[in-house]
Design an enzyme around this catalytic site. Structure first.
Site, mmCIF file in Angstrom:
data_model
loop_
_atom_site.group_PDB
_atom_site.id
_atom_site.type_symbol
_atom_site.label_atom_id
_atom_site.label_comp_id
_atom_site.label_asym_id
_atom_site.label_seq_id
_atom_site.Cartn_x
_atom_site.Cartn_y
_atom_site.Cartn_z
ATOM 1 N N GLY A 1 0.809 -1.211 0.000
ATOM 2 C CA GLY A 1 0.000 0.000 0.000
ATOM 3 C C GLY A 1 0.839 1.256 0.000
ATOM 4 N N ARG B 1 0.500 -5.631 -4.859
ATOM 5 C CA ARG B 1 0.457 -6.521 -3.702
ATOM 6 C C ARG B 1 0.618 -7.966 -4.153
ATOM 7 N NH1 ARG B 1 -1.190 -4.298 1.051
ATOM 8 N NH2 ARG B 1 -2.281 -2.307 1.026
ATOM 9 N N GLY B 2 0.981 -8.791 -3.216
ATOM 10 C CA GLY B 2 1.045 -10.223 -3.495
ATOM 11 C C GLY B 2 2.437 -10.679 -3.901
ATOM 12 N N GLY C 1 6.373 -3.043 3.509
ATOM 13 C CA GLY C 1 6.041 -3.460 4.854
ATOM 14 C C GLY C 1 6.361 -4.907 5.145
ATOM 15 N N ASP C 2 5.617 -5.480 6.063
ATOM 16 C CA ASP C 2 5.874 -6.827 6.553
ATOM 17 C C ASP C 2 5.893 -7.852 5.425
ATOM 18 O OD1 ASP C 2 4.276 -9.490 7.664
ATOM 19 O OD2 ASP C 2 5.789 -8.757 9.066
ATOM 20 N N ASP D 1 0.898 1.606 9.517
ATOM 21 C CA ASP D 1 0.458 1.183 10.844
ATOM 22 C C ASP D 1 1.558 1.272 11.893
ATOM 23 O OD1 ASP D 1 -1.901 0.616 9.577
ATOM 24 O OD2 ASP D 1 -1.705 -1.560 9.675
ATOM 25 N N GLY E 1 -5.000 0.525 10.647
ATOM 26 C CA GLY E 1 -4.464 -0.147 11.817
ATOM 27 C C GLY E 1 -5.080 -1.522 11.947
ATOM 28 N N GLU F 1 -9.080 0.274 12.024
ATOM 29 C CA GLU F 1 -9.811 -0.668 11.178
ATOM 30 C C GLU F 1 -9.859 -2.087 11.743
ATOM 31 O OE1 GLU F 1 -7.894 -1.459 7.404
ATOM 32 O OE2 GLU F 1 -5.948 -0.873 8.226
ATOM 33 N N ARG G 1 -2.925 8.141 3.383
ATOM 34 C CA ARG G 1 -1.748 7.388 2.959
ATOM 35 C C ARG G 1 -1.173 7.865 1.621
ATOM 36 N NH1 ARG G 1 -3.233 1.367 0.708
ATOM 37 N NH2 ARG G 1 -3.967 1.992 -1.334
#
Length: 446
Positions: A89, A155-156, A180-181, A211, A255, A310, A368
């Site tokens: 994102g 993504r993915g 991110g993660d 987040d 979040g 969220e 964002r």
């Protein structure tokens, strides 16, 4: 997070082979910045109580390797090819990080070939037919003036072997994975495949999360910009709520598992009356639930601002969750707690013949997508510079971190080992409780 779970050792491709082209110093007091010694460490724990425990047990406190330029490096700059990929994102500061990486590679090390990979990991596989973009300081000069990422994102996961093939075929020596993660999990798997094949490629991550939930990271870039903009939204929500009798504004912020954004925006705005986050369970119904407390607030002062992350209150939406599946990144899709609260609040007050005006605001994609604030832009640049120093020294399978007000190297395996969550007994949550006036959990007796 437990600092004793990891020794935080950083993987390296090999011994240093070249002298750094940076004209820095080893002498204190000569008005020239110093190279960082490999022995320099940043301690994990900063409390005296923790240190006394380590001393009494006769063990060395856990610590991170300090980030920064080394006087010797692994890669020959003039023969190095670097690539940059942005995944997941959007987040304020992505273009600042890209620019910082390009400027440092070009000006500090003289790397001649820098490529932007389009649309995330999708651009790292041949079958996508997406051509890499040559990046220069002139090209990226004005990119930070716009939000999002000029390289595009997706993504993915993509097949790890195909991504390794792509880089090997193009002679890429360094990959900077900004994300991110999920992005860092992919980067870790890619670094392991590279190691298995014996390829001379460093993979260094620049962690990104709206987040602020990446482990062993004090803060991530873009987070300050995000909560600052969210705080302005809360001020507008307060005006909306106060502008009508019994006005209630419900604002949903990002979040999934961590409520840092909702908590920081609540404190920064000073306008929140309720802050609901995943880490703090709450009930809805009387006698102590959220709806009962909201009723008390409205009868006492005829307006209220409710901030909800969220991922909060998902226990109330189990019927929806069971049918929603997962997103492209493998995350369980969340039901919309904001819409649910809107409906429950209206129904609750209608049953009690209390007229209310409820407004639901979801600014997530605005928050964002904006460009970064100046303070965040500085942080992005420094993260990028330290990522370049780490990569040029041959470090790999690591992210650039920030801990105890210092830049660090964090193993990717540690960074993705768990999620950082807000401690509801620490000073940040205390500030939220003091700001909102909610000093007790909204939980009914068992």
């Amino acid at each position: 997070m437990n600092g004793e779970l990891y020794d935080f050792a950083i993987e390296r491709l090999g011994e240093y082979r070249y002298k750094s082209p940076m004209k820095l110093s080893h002498i204190d007091g000569d008005y020239i910045a110093n190279f960082v010694e490999d022995s320099e460490r940043i301690v994990y724990d900063r409390s005296l109580r923790a240190w006394k425990k380590y001393i009494s047990e006769g063990v060395e406190p856990p610590s991170f390797e300090a980030a920064g330029p080394r006087d010797a490096i692994y890669f020959d700059p003039v023969r190095t090819k670097a690539a940059i990929v942005t995944c997941g994102g959007l987040c304020p500061g992505l273009n600042d990080v890209i620019r910082g990486l390009v400027l440092s590679l070009h000006h500090h090390y003289g790397v001649p070939a820098i490529y932007g990979i389009p649309f995330g990991y999708l651009g790292l596989v041949e079958r996508s037919k997406l051509a890499p973009m040559p990046l220069t300081p002139d090209l990226v000069e004005n990119w930070p003036m716009q939000g999002g990422t000029a390289l595009g994102s997706s993504r993915g996961p993509q097949p790890i072997g195909e991504m390794a093939d792509y880089m090997a075929a193009r002679g890429i020596n360094i990959l900077f994975a900004v994300g991110g993660d999920g992005t860092q999990r992919g980067a870790l798997a890619l670094s392991q495949e590279i190691k298995k094949r014996g390829l001379d490629i460093a993979v260094v991550g620049v962690p990104k999360t709206i987040d602020n939930d990446i482990a062993y990271l004090e803060k991530s870039f873009g987070f300050e910009s995000a909560y600052s903009v969210a705080a302005e939204v809360l001020q507008s929500a307060h005006a909306e709520a106060k502008g009508t009798l019994n006005g209630i504004a419900i604002v949903k912020l990002m979040g999934r598992q961590s409520g840092f954004l909702a908590a920081m925006a609540s404190v920064a705005s000073g306008e929140a009356n309720f802050t609901l986050i995943p880490e703090a369970p709450f009930d809805l119904d009387p006698p102590n639930g959220f709806l009962a407390e909201l009723e008390k607030r409205i009868l006492r002062r005829p307006h209220a601002v409710v901030v909800v992350a969220e991922g909060a209150g998902q226990k109330f939406l189990q019927d929806q969750l069971s049918t929603m599946g997962k997103d492209a990144s493998g995350n369980v899709k969340l039901a919309d707690i904001g819409v649910y609260l809107h409906e429950r609040v209206e129904a609750y007050f209608k049953e009690r013949n209390i007229p209310v005006s409820v407004k639901y605001i979801d600014p997530s994609y605005i928050v964002r997508s904006l460009k970064a604030l100046p303070s965040d832009r500085m942080f992005c640049l420094r993260l990028a510079q330290n990522a370049v120093h780490a990569a040029m020294s041959g470090r790999t399978a690591m992210i650039v971190g920030y801990w105890n007000s210092a830049f660090t190297h964090v193993p990717m395996a540690a960074a993705v080992s768990c999620r950082k969550v807000l401690d509801t007994e620490d000073d940040l949550w205390l500030s939220v409780m003091q700001t909102t006036g909610r000093m007790k959990p909204m939980i009914n007796p068992a």
